[in-house]
Design a protein around this motif. Sequence first.
Motif, mmCIF file in Angstrom:
data_model
loop_
_atom_site.group_PDB
_atom_site.id
_atom_site.type_symbol
_atom_site.label_atom_id
_atom_site.label_comp_id
_atom_site.label_asym_id
_atom_site.label_seq_id
_atom_site.Cartn_x
_atom_site.Cartn_y
_atom_site.Cartn_z
ATOM 1 N N THR A 73 0.836 -1.205 0.000
ATOM 2 C CA THR A 73 0.000 0.000 0.000
ATOM 3 C C THR A 73 0.870 1.255 0.000
ATOM 4 O O THR A 73 0.608 2.209 -0.748
ATOM 5 C CB THR A 73 -0.944 -0.007 1.219
ATOM 6 N N ILE A 74 1.902 1.266 0.805
ATOM 7 C CA ILE A 74 2.822 2.403 0.863
ATOM 8 C C ILE A 74 3.517 2.585 -0.485
ATOM 9 O O ILE A 74 3.600 3.699 -1.020
ATOM 10 C CB ILE A 74 3.838 2.232 2.009
ATOM 11 N N LYS A 75 4.006 1.488 -1.064
ATOM 12 C CA LYS A 75 4.682 1.566 -2.363
ATOM 13 C C LYS A 75 3.749 2.108 -3.442
ATOM 14 O O LYS A 75 4.141 2.938 -4.260
ATOM 15 C CB LYS A 75 5.202 0.193 -2.770
ATOM 16 N N LYS A 76 2.510 1.639 -3.452
ATOM 17 C CA LYS A 76 1.546 2.100 -4.457
ATOM 18 C C LYS A 76 1.243 3.581 -4.270
ATOM 19 O O LYS A 76 1.162 4.330 -5.251
ATOM 20 C CB LYS A 76 0.250 1.277 -4.366
ATOM 21 N N THR A 77 1.086 4.015 -3.036
ATOM 22 C CA THR A 77 0.817 5.429 -2.763
ATOM 23 C C THR A 77 1.964 6.295 -3.275
ATOM 24 O O THR A 77 1.733 7.340 -3.896
ATOM 25 C CB THR A 77 0.586 5.652 -1.257
ATOM 26 N N LEU A 78 3.189 5.863 -3.041
ATOM 27 C CA LEU A 78 4.349 6.617 -3.530
ATOM 28 C C LEU A 78 4.378 6.672 -5.055
ATOM 29 O O LEU A 78 4.680 7.718 -5.647
ATOM 30 C CB LEU A 78 5.643 6.008 -2.988
ATOM 31 N N LYS A 79 4.040 5.561 -5.709
ATOM 32 C CA LYS A 79 3.978 5.545 -7.174
ATOM 33 C C LYS A 79 2.906 6.511 -7.679
ATOM 34 O O LYS A 79 3.120 7.233 -8.654
ATOM 35 C CB LYS A 79 3.672 4.141 -7.687
ATOM 36 N N LEU A 80 1.754 6.498 -7.024
ATOM 37 C CA LEU A 80 0.672 7.391 -7.441
ATOM 38 C C LEU A 80 1.053 8.848 -7.262
ATOM 39 O O LEU A 80 0.721 9.698 -8.096
ATOM 40 C CB LEU A 80 -0.612 7.074 -6.671
ATOM 41 N N LYS A 81 1.750 9.160 -6.164
ATOM 42 C CA LYS A 81 2.219 10.534 -5.952
ATOM 43 C C LYS A 81 3.120 10.974 -7.088
ATOM 44 O O LYS A 81 3.070 12.119 -7.538
ATOM 45 C CB LYS A 81 2.973 10.656 -4.622
ATOM 46 N N SER A 84 0.872 10.013 -11.034
ATOM 47 C CA SER A 84 -0.514 10.355 -11.335
ATOM 48 C C SER A 84 -0.792 11.794 -10.908
ATOM 49 O O SER A 84 0.016 12.422 -10.235
ATOM 50 C CB SER A 84 -1.476 9.404 -10.611
ATOM 51 N N SER A 85 -1.933 12.274 -11.297
ATOM 52 C CA SER A 85 -2.343 13.628 -10.899
ATOM 53 C C SER A 85 -3.271 13.583 -9.693
ATOM 54 O O SER A 85 -3.865 14.593 -9.321
ATOM 55 C CB SER A 85 -3.036 14.327 -12.068
ATOM 56 N N ILE A 86 -3.378 12.428 -9.048
ATOM 57 C CA ILE A 86 -4.248 12.262 -7.887
ATOM 58 C C ILE A 86 -3.644 12.997 -6.694
ATOM 59 O O ILE A 86 -2.452 12.830 -6.387
ATOM 60 C CB ILE A 86 -4.432 10.764 -7.551
ATOM 61 N N SER A 87 -4.459 13.781 -6.018
ATOM 62 C CA SER A 87 -4.019 14.482 -4.819
ATOM 63 C C SER A 87 -3.990 13.483 -3.655
ATOM 64 O O SER A 87 -5.014 12.890 -3.326
ATOM 65 C CB SER A 87 -4.977 15.626 -4.503
ATOM 66 N N ILE A 88 -2.832 13.309 -3.057
ATOM 67 C CA ILE A 88 -2.660 12.372 -1.956
ATOM 68 C C ILE A 88 -2.108 13.151 -0.772
ATOM 69 O O ILE A 88 -1.039 13.742 -0.856
ATOM 70 C CB ILE A 88 -1.718 11.213 -2.339
ATOM 71 N N THR A 89 -2.843 13.139 0.343
ATOM 72 C CA THR A 89 -2.464 13.974 1.476
ATOM 73 C C THR A 89 -1.669 13.233 2.548
ATOM 74 O O THR A 89 -1.000 13.864 3.340
ATOM 75 C CB THR A 89 -3.701 14.603 2.131
ATOM 76 N N ASN A 90 -1.761 11.896 2.595
ATOM 77 C CA ASN A 90 -0.992 11.196 3.638
ATOM 78 C C ASN A 90 0.465 11.085 3.216
ATOM 79 O O ASN A 90 0.800 11.132 2.053
ATOM 80 C CB ASN A 90 -1.604 9.830 3.972
ATOM 81 N N ASP A 91 1.332 10.959 4.194
ATOM 82 C CA ASP A 91 2.780 10.932 3.914
ATOM 83 C C ASP A 91 3.381 9.546 4.116
ATOM 84 O O ASP A 91 4.504 9.417 4.569
ATOM 85 C CB ASP A 91 3.501 11.953 4.809
ATOM 86 N N LYS A 92 2.643 8.516 3.816
ATOM 87 C CA LYS A 92 3.181 7.161 3.949
ATOM 88 C C LYS A 92 4.155 6.858 2.845
ATOM 89 O O LYS A 92 4.115 7.351 1.778
ATOM 90 C CB LYS A 92 2.056 6.136 3.939
#
Length: 92
Positions: A73-81, A84-92
């Motif tokens: 989940t952390i790796k995917k969030t970092l890839k999306l940041k 992608s143009s998705i706004s992601i507010t958590n810092d995982k």
Amino acid sequence: MNNQDHEILSITQEECSEVIQAISKIFRFGIDTEWQGETNREHLEEEIGDLQAMINLLIEHKVVDIKNVENVTIKKTLKLKKWSSISITNDK
């Protein structure tokens, strides 16, 4: 794999397809379009809740390891940041 794990996986598979179908309806008809007294958003929320229940069972029955799921989940969030143009507010 025992019968219970097989059943959990089978139901999880069904729930994944129901989430896909709910998203398809949103793309076709709009997120707030109502059908049979329920908006497509509400239907998606219901299907995601059903899927989340199955994910919880996969973890509870140790079909998957929560630590591995969290790491991915952390790796995917970092890839999306990054990609992608998705706004992601958590810092995982």
